[in-house]
Design a protein around this motif. Structure first.
Motif, PDB file in Angstrom:
ATOM      1  N   GLU A 533      41.658  39.345  34.179  1.00 38.00           N
ATOM      2  CA  GLU A 533      41.875  40.650  34.814  1.00 38.00           C
ATOM      3  C   GLU A 533      42.569  41.605  33.851  1.00 38.00           C
ATOM      4  OE1 GLU A 533      42.192  39.947  39.583  1.00 38.00           O
ATOM      5  OE2 GLU A 533      43.985  39.454  38.411  1.00 38.00           O
ATOM      6  N   ARG A 534      43.560  41.111  33.127  1.00 33.05           N
ATOM      7  CA  ARG A 534      44.249  41.972  32.156  1.00 33.05           C
ATOM      8  C   ARG A 534      43.297  42.417  31.061  1.00 33.05           C
ATOM      9  NH1 ARG A 534      48.397  38.148  32.954  1.00 33.05           N
ATOM     10  NH2 ARG A 534      47.757  37.000  31.089  1.00 33.05           N
ATOM     11  N   LYS A 535      42.477  41.497  30.588  1.00 33.06           N
ATOM     12  CA  LYS A 535      41.544  41.812  29.501  1.00 33.06           C
ATOM     13  C   LYS A 535      40.563  42.901  29.921  1.00 33.06           C
ATOM     14  CE  LYS A 535      38.331  39.431  26.341  1.00 33.06           C
ATOM     15  NZ  LYS A 535      39.118  39.566  25.102  1.00 33.06           N
ATOM     16  N   ARG A 536      40.092  42.810  31.160  1.00 33.76           N
ATOM     17  CA  ARG A 536      39.100  43.766  31.663  1.00 33.76           C
ATOM     18  C   ARG A 536      39.725  44.984  32.326  1.00 33.76           C
ATOM     19  NH1 ARG A 536      37.545  38.592  32.554  1.00 33.76           N
ATOM     20  NH2 ARG A 536      35.571  37.936  31.599  1.00 33.76           N
ATOM     21  N   LYS A 537      41.050  44.968  32.430  1.00 30.61           N
ATOM     22  CA  LYS A 537      41.783  46.067  33.062  1.00 30.61           C
ATOM     23  C   LYS A 537      41.245  46.331  34.478  1.00 30.61           C
ATOM     24  CE  LYS A 537      43.014  48.349  28.692  1.00 30.61           C
ATOM     25  NZ  LYS A 537      42.506  47.284  27.812  1.00 30.61           N
ATOM     26  N   SER A 538      41.140  45.250  35.244  1.00 29.13           N
ATOM     27  CA  SER A 538      40.602  45.354  36.601  1.00 29.13           C
ATOM     28  C   SER A 538      41.182  44.230  37.449  1.00 29.13           C
ATOM     29  CB  SER A 538      39.078  45.255  36.586  1.00 29.13           C
ATOM     30  OG  SER A 538      38.666  43.963  36.150  1.00 29.13           O
ATOM     31  N   ILE A 539      41.005  44.358  38.773  1.00 33.28           N
ATOM     32  CA  ILE A 539      41.329  43.250  39.665  1.00 33.28           C
ATOM     33  C   ILE A 539      40.018  42.691  40.196  1.00 33.28           C
ATOM     34  CG2 ILE A 539      43.611  44.085  40.273  1.00 33.28           C
ATOM     35  CD1 ILE A 539      42.417  45.072  42.943  1.00 33.28           C
ATOM     36  N   VAL A 549      37.691  45.962  40.876  1.00 37.93           N
ATOM     37  CA  VAL A 549      38.172  47.342  40.889  1.00 37.93           C
ATOM     38  C   VAL A 549      38.881  47.618  39.578  1.00 37.93           C
ATOM     39  CG1 VAL A 549      39.495  49.092  42.134  1.00 37.93           C
ATOM     40  CG2 VAL A 549      38.529  47.143  43.383  1.00 37.93           C
ATOM     41  N   GLY A 550      38.466  48.695  38.908  1.00 40.35           N
ATOM     42  CA  GLY A 550      39.055  49.069  37.638  1.00 40.35           C
ATOM     43  C   GLY A 550      40.048  50.198  37.761  1.00 40.35           C
ATOM     44  N   LYS A 551      40.123  50.996  36.711  1.00 39.65           N
ATOM     45  CA  LYS A 551      41.104  52.071  36.629  1.00 39.65           C
ATOM     46  C   LYS A 551      40.907  53.095  37.742  1.00 39.65           C
ATOM     47  CE  LYS A 551      42.924  55.491  33.347  1.00 39.65           C
ATOM     48  NZ  LYS A 551      42.748  56.110  32.001  1.00 39.65           N
ATOM     49  N   ASP A 552      42.015  53.537  38.333  1.00 34.85           N
ATOM     50  CA  ASP A 552      42.018  54.594  39.349  1.00 34.85           C
ATOM     51  C   ASP A 552      41.123  54.279  40.540  1.00 34.85           C
ATOM     52  OD1 ASP A 552      43.751  56.131  37.755  1.00 34.85           O
ATOM     53  OD2 ASP A 552      42.079  57.033  36.670  1.00 34.85           O
ATOM     54  N   GLY A 553      41.031  53.005  40.899  1.00 34.08           N
ATOM     55  CA  GLY A 553      40.281  52.635  42.095  1.00 34.08           C
ATOM     56  C   GLY A 553      38.776  52.667  41.943  1.00 34.08           C
ATOM     57  N   ALA A 554      38.277  52.700  40.705  1.00 35.18           N
ATOM     58  CA  ALA A 554      36.825  52.727  40.495  1.00 35.18           C
ATOM     59  C   ALA A 554      36.248  51.325  40.672  1.00 35.18           C
ATOM     60  CB  ALA A 554      36.499  53.258  39.107  1.00 35.18           C
ATOM     61  N   VAL A 555      35.268  51.196  41.560  1.00 34.66           N
ATOM     62  CA  VAL A 555      34.645  49.902  41.824  1.00 34.66           C
ATOM     63  C   VAL A 555      33.698  49.555  40.684  1.00 34.66           C
ATOM     64  CG1 VAL A 555      33.114  48.623  43.377  1.00 34.66           C
ATOM     65  CG2 VAL A 555      34.879  50.143  44.315  1.00 34.66           C
ATOM     66  N   GLY A 556      33.868  48.347  40.143  1.00 31.15           N
ATOM     67  CA  GLY A 556      32.980  47.890  39.080  1.00 31.15           C
ATOM     68  C   GLY A 556      31.771  47.189  39.651  1.00 31.15           C
TER      69      GLY A 556
END
Length: 646
Positions: A533-539, A549-556
């Motif tokens: 998750e840290r590597k991809r900067k997402s949860i 979910v990535g930066k600023d709530g953007a769904v991947g």
């Protein structure tokens, strides 16, 4: 147009509809026939090309990201076709970067020779060599992308990645192993370069001109260069060197413990295979967030990139730390042993990827195993990585319609472009599901042999032959089966056909269960999952509501038929609020936990394009992260697999 109206009677409606459907066939007499496509390009022959081609690469324009080439080719008078590499080894696809070639000018004796691109194969250039001409000179440039949206960045102010297939033309009609090149490159002053090629004479390796020894074109293409301002080299064994390049000098700090782990990787691989298919091997490792990412195998080297803190935050970076083990394994699996229909005599002949479930699947398997045996990953991290793979393929919607074998075509169908619903389409699953198949094979061998044998014995018998040979030895399905049977008699043909060629509703997890573990889900992620998750900067909430979910709530990504999918959330959706409160990753996790066991849905305000709406996500199963749980006491064959060899 048909309008619905109370005054518009049914008869009139039907009559209008009928008339609207009438589309009479063309009555004209002009009916063209297709022009025949005639391939005028000479097929490759296994004979030497007369003379040596000289290739000079100027790689000093790091500001613009431009490589400038001068190539001198011995020729005789008459028609000549020059080819730009198209079907690239390791890419398994026609991925040659022809769009980055520019400024092509061909001359002889100071006069320009016109060329014409082939109208069918745009990687081919035709020209007529004038009478009396014995050599021609081609000058051209390779325009490296300067931003990620243009392609992979291969040159920055701090480092570069010179791939010879991007900077060379070669004559049609010959096996690439029969074409000799004399390459050289000019690097920025003060820079260090590293490659499997060796200089033809003394070299300071600190910028300026480097002349390399003459080499066959296929070996040249298989010997890329990393060069950079900040570099460090470490000898891992008498034959293997680790060459590290970084954006900043601080990224090059390596502890003695970290260095030992990389030495142990070489040691464990040599013990596994019992042979080395290279005269020397160079790991090329870029620690960068500026150069484009890469993990690409070669016979005597590999191109690898990691985040800048690969060494300096070692304990936080378990995810992806098997990369070097994976690419190193390819020296045996993929480069030395190669599927018979994947090997080609030149870079124009199409590749067929029938055996990628061996080439990549078993490499994925051994990459993870060697990572655990060497200490690149702890055994706990290795098991968590395996749990993530098991969960991904057990809950993969696309397995309901598409067999694994069909995914071997994916690099040709879709050269890693973004996908809307990857879980339903499936994509390159021969890597990770291939790993699960080979894990199951290992567990069968161990069980049937009473623990006396394992897939290690197959690796040595199949990949460990002909020590020191770094040619190519091809294989087919029958040889894979026959070698497995020499290790442990079993119906391996049916075993492999069933798992590779058929649609199967469930993933092959028997290797895990035979190994003394089972797949479970808990509310807390393991360290391997968290590092990813840290590597991809997402949860990653794939196994709860079905999204990342990535930066600023953007769904991947959105899992097909998941709670989020069924609520109307799509990739690219932006999450704005949760139950009326501004969105945050932690609040979304808290909402998922709060909804566990209850009937109320999770309410999200979302933005899709220019539209805003509220959706209800029906999920009450809480947070779910995959793990492997021990099912029995006593020895575990999975633990034995991951244990280092003495």
């Amino acid at each position: 147009m048909i309008r619905s109206s109370a005054a518009f009677g049914l008869a009139a409606l039907l009559a209008t509809a009928a008339s609207a459907q009438v589309d009479p066939a063309p009555t004209g007499t002009s009916k063209p026939q297709p022009l025949p496509i005639v391939d005028t390009i000479a097929p490759p022959k296994d004979v030497p090309y007369p003379g040596t081609i000289t290739l000079k690469v100027d790689a000093t324009d790091i500001i613009h990201g431009v490589f400038r080439m001068t190539e001198t080719i011995p020729v005789s008078a008459g028609p000549l076709t020059l080819l730009f590499p198209k079907w690239l080894p390791g890419a398994h696809a026609p991925s040659g970067v022809i769009d980055k070639l520019a400024g092509l000018v061909i001359t002889a004796d100071g006069k320009t020779i016109p060329w014409k691109r082939d109208m069918v194969d745009v990687f081919a250039f035709h020209l007529d060599v004038p009478a009396g001409t014995t050599q021609i000179t081609a000058t051209f440039q390779y325009l490296s992308p300067t931003a990620e949206n243009q392609g992979r960045v291969v040159m920055t102010p701090e480092m570069l990645n010179l791939q010879w297939d991007s900077v060379a033309l070669y004559p049609a009609g010959y096996y690439t192993r029969g074409i000799t090149f004399k390459p050289s490159a000019i690097y920025p002053d003060g820079w260090t370069s590293a490659t499997a090629l060796r200089p033809s004479g003394p070299s300071t390796a600190k910028g300026g001109l480097v002349d390399y020894a003459p080499v066959a074109f296929d070996t040249l293409v298989d010997s890329p260069v990393f060069a950079g301002k900040y570099a460090r080299s470490e000898v891992l064994s008498p034959k293997v060197t680790l060459n590290v390049f970084a954006d900043k000098p601080a990224n090059l700090e390596i502890t003695p413990e970290e260095l030992k782990i990389h030495k142990d990787l070489v040691d464990q691989a040599t013990k596994l295979y019992g042979a080395q298919h290279y005269d020397h091997y160079d790991f090329l490792l870029a620690l960068t967030d500026r150069l484009g990412g890469i993990g690409l195998e070669h016979h005597r080297s590999s191109e690898n990139s990691h985040d800048t803190d690969y060494f300096t935050k070692w304990k936080d970076n378990a995810s992806g730390r098997d990369l070097l083990a994976h690419e190193y394994t390819h020296s045996w699996d993929g480069k030395f042993r190669r599927g018979a229909d994947l090997w080609t005599p030149d870079y124009r002949t199409p590749m067929r990827n029938t055996y990628l479930w061996v080439y990549e699947g078993q490499t994925q398997f051994w990459g993870k195993v060697l990572a655990a045996r060497s200490g690149l990953m702890s055994q706990d991290e290795a098991r968590d990585a395996l749990a993530a793979t098991a969960a991904s393929y057990e809950y993969l919607p696309g397995r309901a319609w598409r067999p694994l074998i069909d995914t071997v075509n994916d690099e040709i169908i879709n050269p890693r472009r973004p996908m809307a619903y990857r879980s339903y389409s499936r994509f390159e699953d021969y890597y990770e599901e291939g790993q699960l198949i080979w894990l199951e094979a290992d567990s069968i061998i161990r069980e049937k042999s009473g623990g006396k044998k394992s897939l290690d014995d197959f690796a040595r018998a199949f990949f460990g032959v002909k020590d020191g040979d770094w040619g190519e030895l091809t294989y087919d399905f029958d040889e894979v089966v026959a070698t497995l049977n020499t290790v442990q008699p079993y119906d391996w043909a049916t075993f492999l056909h069933d798992r590779v060629d058929t649609v199967r509703p469930h993933a092959p997890l028997e290797g895990i269960t035979r190994g003394g573990y089972k797949l479970v889900f808990t509310e807390e992620p393991g360290s391997y999952w968290s590092s990813g998750e840290r590597k991809r900067k997402s949860i990653n909430l794939t196994y709860s509501i079905g999204i990342t979910v990535g930066k600023d709530g953007a769904v991947g990504s959105v899992m097909w038929d998941s709670p989020a999918f069924n609520a109307g959330i799509t990739p690219g959706t932006k999450l704005l609020a949760i139950s009326g409160q501004a969105y945050s990753d932690d609040d979304l996790k808290d909402a998922i936990k709060a909804a566990k066991g209850k009937t109320m849905p999770i309410q999200l305000l979302i933005k899709q394009g220019d539209s805003f709406r509220t959706v209800d996500v029906a999920w009450n199963g809480g947070l779910r992260y995959p793990h492997l749980e021990r099912t029995a006491k006593g020895p575990s064959s999975l633990d034995a697999l991951y244990a280092p060899r003495k």
